[in-house]
Design an enzyme around this catalytic site. Structure first.
Site, PDB file in Angstrom:
ATOM      1  N   CYS A 131       1.074  -0.983   0.158  1.00  7.29           N
ATOM      2  CA  CYS A 131       0.121  -0.200   0.156  1.00  7.29           C
ATOM      3  C   CYS A 131       0.528   1.220  -0.693  1.00  7.29           C
ATOM      4  CB  CYS A 131      -0.786  -0.487   1.335  1.00  7.29           C
ATOM      5  SG  CYS A 131      -1.787   1.216   0.867  1.00  7.29           S
TER       6      CYS A 131
ATOM      7  N   CYS B   3      -6.061   2.213  -4.151  1.00  3.56           N
ATOM      8  CA  CYS B   3      -5.204   2.698  -2.592  1.00  3.56           C
ATOM      9  C   CYS B   3      -6.417   3.723  -2.633  1.00  3.56           C
ATOM     10  CB  CYS B   3      -4.016   3.597  -3.008  1.00  3.56           C
ATOM     11  SG  CYS B   3      -3.428   3.962  -1.711  1.00  3.56           S
TER      12      CYS B   3
HETATM   13  C1  LIG Z   1      -0.642   0.648   6.666  1.00  5.46           C
HETATM   14  C2  LIG Z   1      -1.513  -0.476   5.874  1.00  5.46           C
HETATM   15  C3  LIG Z   1      -2.305  -0.650   5.107  1.00  5.46           C
HETATM   16  C4  LIG Z   1      -2.471  -1.053   4.396  1.00  5.46           C
HETATM   17  N1  LIG Z   1      -3.581   0.116   2.771  1.00  5.46           N
HETATM   18  C5  LIG Z   1      -4.172  -0.852   1.978  1.00  5.46           C
HETATM   19  C6  LIG Z   1      -5.066  -0.456   1.865  1.00  5.46           C
HETATM   20  O1  LIG Z   1      -5.609   0.797   1.912  1.00  5.46           O
HETATM   21  N2  LIG Z   1      -6.182  -1.098   0.562  1.00  5.46           N
HETATM   22  C7  LIG Z   1      -5.816  -2.124  -0.308  1.00  5.46           C
HETATM   23  O2  LIG Z   1      -5.764  -2.636  -0.850  1.00  5.46           O
HETATM   24  N3  LIG Z   1      -4.233  -2.714   0.679  1.00  5.46           N
HETATM   25  C8  LIG Z   1      -3.756  -2.161   1.977  1.00  5.46           C
HETATM   26  N4  LIG Z   1      -2.522  -2.138   2.199  1.00  5.46           N
HETATM   27  C9  LIG Z   1      -1.775  -3.750   1.749  1.00  5.46           C
HETATM   28  C10 LIG Z   1      -2.418  -4.996   2.377  1.00  5.46           C
HETATM   29  O3  LIG Z   1      -2.628  -5.230   3.022  1.00  5.46           O
HETATM   30  C11 LIG Z   1      -1.387  -6.103   1.379  1.00  5.46           C
HETATM   31  O4  LIG Z   1      -0.760  -5.773   0.403  1.00  5.46           O
HETATM   32  C12 LIG Z   1      -2.072  -7.772   0.631  1.00  5.46           C
HETATM   33  O5  LIG Z   1      -2.757  -8.023   2.724  1.00  5.46           O
HETATM   34  C13 LIG Z   1      -1.570  -8.571   0.445  1.00  5.46           C
HETATM   35  O6  LIG Z   1      -1.877 -10.178   0.600  1.00  5.46           O
HETATM   36  P1  LIG Z   1      -0.483 -11.239   0.309  1.00  5.46           P
HETATM   37  O7  LIG Z   1      -1.656 -12.381   1.075  1.00  5.46           O
HETATM   38  O8  LIG Z   1       0.475 -11.217   0.025  1.00  5.46           O
HETATM   39  O9  LIG Z   1      -0.111 -11.079   1.891  1.00  5.46           O
HETATM   40  P2  LIG Z   1      -0.516 -10.900   3.613  1.00  5.46           P
HETATM   41  O10 LIG Z   1      -1.821 -10.661   3.493  1.00  5.46           O
HETATM   42  O11 LIG Z   1      -0.015 -10.356   4.241  1.00  5.46           O
HETATM   43  O12 LIG Z   1      -0.145 -12.403   3.992  1.00  5.46           O
HETATM   44  C14 LIG Z   1       1.642 -12.869   3.874  1.00  5.46           C
HETATM   45  C15 LIG Z   1       0.874 -14.004   4.765  1.00  5.46           C
HETATM   46  O13 LIG Z   1       2.139 -15.216   5.010  1.00  5.46           O
HETATM   47  C16 LIG Z   1       2.816 -15.516   5.361  1.00  5.46           C
HETATM   48  N5  LIG Z   1       3.566 -16.179   5.665  1.00  5.46           N
HETATM   49  C17 LIG Z   1       5.053 -14.911   5.360  1.00  5.46           C
HETATM   50  N6  LIG Z   1       5.660 -15.715   5.943  1.00  5.46           N
HETATM   51  C18 LIG Z   1       5.577 -17.146   5.594  1.00  5.46           C
HETATM   52  C19 LIG Z   1       6.549 -18.509   5.582  1.00  5.46           C
HETATM   53  N7  LIG Z   1       7.806 -18.006   5.343  1.00  5.46           N
HETATM   54  N8  LIG Z   1       5.666 -19.505   5.735  1.00  5.46           N
HETATM   55  C20 LIG Z   1       4.015 -19.457   5.353  1.00  5.46           C
HETATM   56  N9  LIG Z   1       3.928 -18.000   5.313  1.00  5.46           N
HETATM   57  C21 LIG Z   1       4.300 -17.009   5.069  1.00  5.46           C
HETATM   58  C22 LIG Z   1       1.754 -14.557   6.991  1.00  5.46           C
HETATM   59  O14 LIG Z   1       2.375 -14.665   7.646  1.00  5.46           O
HETATM   60  C23 LIG Z   1       0.647 -13.790   6.356  1.00  5.46           C
HETATM   61  O15 LIG Z   1      -0.449 -14.539   7.379  1.00  5.46           O
HETATM   62  C24 LIG Z   1      -2.087  -1.610   3.881  1.00  5.46           C
HETATM   63  C25 LIG Z   1      -0.953  -2.501   4.527  1.00  5.46           C
HETATM   64  C26 LIG Z   1      -0.481  -1.937   5.153  1.00  5.46           C
HETATM   65  C27 LIG Z   1       0.144  -2.497   6.377  1.00  5.46           C
END
Ligand SMILES: Cc1cc2nc3c(=O)[nH]c(=O)nc-3n(C[C@H](O)[C@H](O)[C@H](O)COP(=O)(O)OP(=O)(O)OC[C@H]3O[C@@H](n4cnc5c(N)ncnc54)[C@H](O)[C@@H]3O)c2cc1C
Length: 454
Positions: free
Chosen positions: A202, A381
């Site tokens: 984000c 966003c």
């Molecule tokens: C402050 C903030 C504000 C945000 N605002 C927005 C917004 O307004 N709109 C929006 O769309 N997005 C927003 N986001 C971004 C959004 O949260 C992420 O882009 C999204 O969660 C990504 O999804 P993901 O599944 O790739 O990763 P995540 O949701 O982060 O999940 C990754 C998972 O992988 C697991 N993991 C890590 N390493 C390993 C490993 N070695 N083995 C097994 N599991 C592992 C972790 O424990 C976690 O559960 C924001 C993020 C933050 C921090």
């Protein structure tokens, strides 16, 4: 492809069941580390990471493939809705609103192994876990998100550990509660906000908290005593010009100083000093005294992933085709979300838009059919600009606006704020994580009839 050479799945599973002990046959969906130590598992699809993207895809895949065909490897016991962290920073929500237990959100038809992946071996189609398990897969989905590298900035973790201190960060559930305390405690001086020199999830969030803070200081009548500086490593305020053009007048009107190409490299907690480098001339350093510092850490894909050089690109993310999200070398490997090397903005909204593409392409790959679905780089966003306004940025790979609503989305709107604060969390928990939300493309098409003359 390697998975064609495997034994037919049913045969393998029957063999596996026959050799399992009674207690193993009683295995529940949640495989605890003690139950499975040094065990070998096989599955049709292995999902590594149960965050926004991994959970959504595990739901879609397990619903299509049936019970226990999908294993999710995920060490965390809580699943956070991270977009809420910005609002928690502004005191608009509380931390306990932002999470549910992982067991509650992961799909019941998938098996959950509560461990971290520690070693990927795409040549042998296996992943090793922190509990000593080896999982063999037909298809692998990498959804490990981003790792927060607070430790890469000397002094930052120490500063974040000071009780009731002046340094805070919305990026981690560990530190997010400090943010509103900092906003409340500061009475004057410099409030400094940073944006790191790395990919960021984000990319709008580091400046959303600036606007929220500015509004908060005004509401409390202390704005005149506080200088607000946004020191960003980027050369621009926001990567999409259409929205940057809307944001610049806001920062000017609200007297926020924006310094571009400034990267936080050290924090001296004893002296309340933040050290920045000028990225255009790294030998040039600045020391700035802060009354509060909001730090956004540098980020990367998790170490377990970056150790596997065959899977990653030069930037350290899963080396996928940006249209199909299939790995460029290993056809039984896909990525979704922040750990993908596709050059989109890393947001949960992107993961939602990727989810139907990844799902249909994985099923096609499993069935030996050509991959037809294409991801256009959609990201969204909601740029929160205060306690009652949002500019809803939506765009694609070419950084061209790809907007859903038939209104000028580059304007601050209360309606978009309500959507961000109240509607999106519901959408996330109820529809996205259950595999029923595919991003707003359908809604955009339906609403396009109203866009005439927009
Ligand atoms: C402050 C903030 C504000 C945000 N605002 C927005 C917004 O307004 N709109 C929006 O769309 N997005 C927003 N986001 C971004 C959004 O949260 C992420 O882009 C999204 O969660 C990504 O999804 P993901 O599944 O790739 O990763 P995540 O949701 O982060 O999940 C990754 C998972 O992988 C697991 N993991 C890590 N390493 C390993 C490993 N070695 N083995 C097994 N599991 C592992 C972790 O424990 C976690 O559960 C924001 C993020 C933050 C921090």
């Amino acid at each position: 492809m390697t998975f064609y050479t495997c034994l037919p799945l049913a045969l393998r599973q029957a063999k596996l069941l026959a050799t399992r002990s009674f207690s193993e046959r009683l295995l529940h969906r949640n495989l605890s580390a003690s139950q499975t130590l040094n065990d070998k598992h096989e599955c049709q699809v292995l999902v590594v990471g149960g965050g926004a993207g991994g959970c959504a895809l595990a739901a879609k895949l397990s619903s299509r493939l049936g019970r226990n065909k999908v294993i999710v490897v995920e060490p965390a016991d809580k699943h956070y809705y991270q977009p809420m962290f910005t609002l928690i920073g502004g005191g608009m929500k509380r931390l306990e609103h932002s999470y549910k237990s992982m067991a509650e959100v992961l799909p019941k038809k998938a098996k959950w192994l509560q461990e971290a992946a520690v070693e990927f071996d795409p040549e042998s189609n296996t992943v090793k876990t922190s509990g000593g398990n080896t999982i063999k897969y037909d298809m692998l989905l990498i959804a490990t998100g981003l790792q927060l590298n607070y430790n890469k900035i000397p002094g930052l973790e120490e500063a974040l550990a000071i009780p009731n201190g002046k340094v805070c960060s919305i990026y981690s559930p560990k530190y997010v509660d400090r943010v509103f305390d900092c906003l409340r405690n500061i009475q004057g001086g410099d409030a400094i906000f940073t944006y790191p020199s790395s990919p960021v999830k984000c990319p709008g969030a580091p400046q959303k908290i600036v606007y929220i803070a500015e509004h908060y200081f005004r509401k409390l009548g202390k704005r005149n005593d506080i200088n607000i500086k946004y020191n960003t490593a980027l050369p621009v305020l926001f990567g999409v010009k259409h929205y940057a053009d809307a944001l610049w007048p806001i920062v000017k009107k609200r007297n926020i100083t924006v310094n571009t190409r400034r990267n936080l490299i050290e924090v001296k907690p004893g002296q309340d000093i933040a050290v920045f480098e000028n990225l255009d001339n790294p030998s040039e350093r600045f020391e700035e005294k802060y009354s509060m510092l909001h730090a956004v850490p540098p980020m990367s894909a998790p170490d377990a992933l970056t150790r596997c050089k065959q899977l990653i690109n030069e930037a350290g993310f899963v080396d996928v085709d940006q249209s199909t999200l299939q790995h460029k070398k290993y056809q039984n490997v896909f990525a979704i979300g922040d750990s993908s090397g596709s050059p989109n903005s890393k947001t949960a909204a992107s993961a939602a838009a990727q989810s139907p593409v990844v799902f249909r392409n994985m099923i096609a790959a499993l069935e030996g059919k050509p991959l037809k679905d294409i991801y256009d780089g959609y990201a969204s966003c909601p740029l929160v600009t205060g306690y009652n306004s949002v500019i809803l940025a939506e765009f694609d790979y070419s950084l061209t606006p790809l907007e859903t609503f038939p209104v000028a989305q580059n304007k601050e709107r209360y309606s978009m704020f309500i959507m961000k604060k109240d509607f999106m969390p519901l959408l996330y928990w109820k529809l996205m994580l259950t595999g029923h939300w595919n991003g707003p493309a359908l809604m955009r098409n339906l609403l396009s009839v109203f866009k005439f003359g927009k």
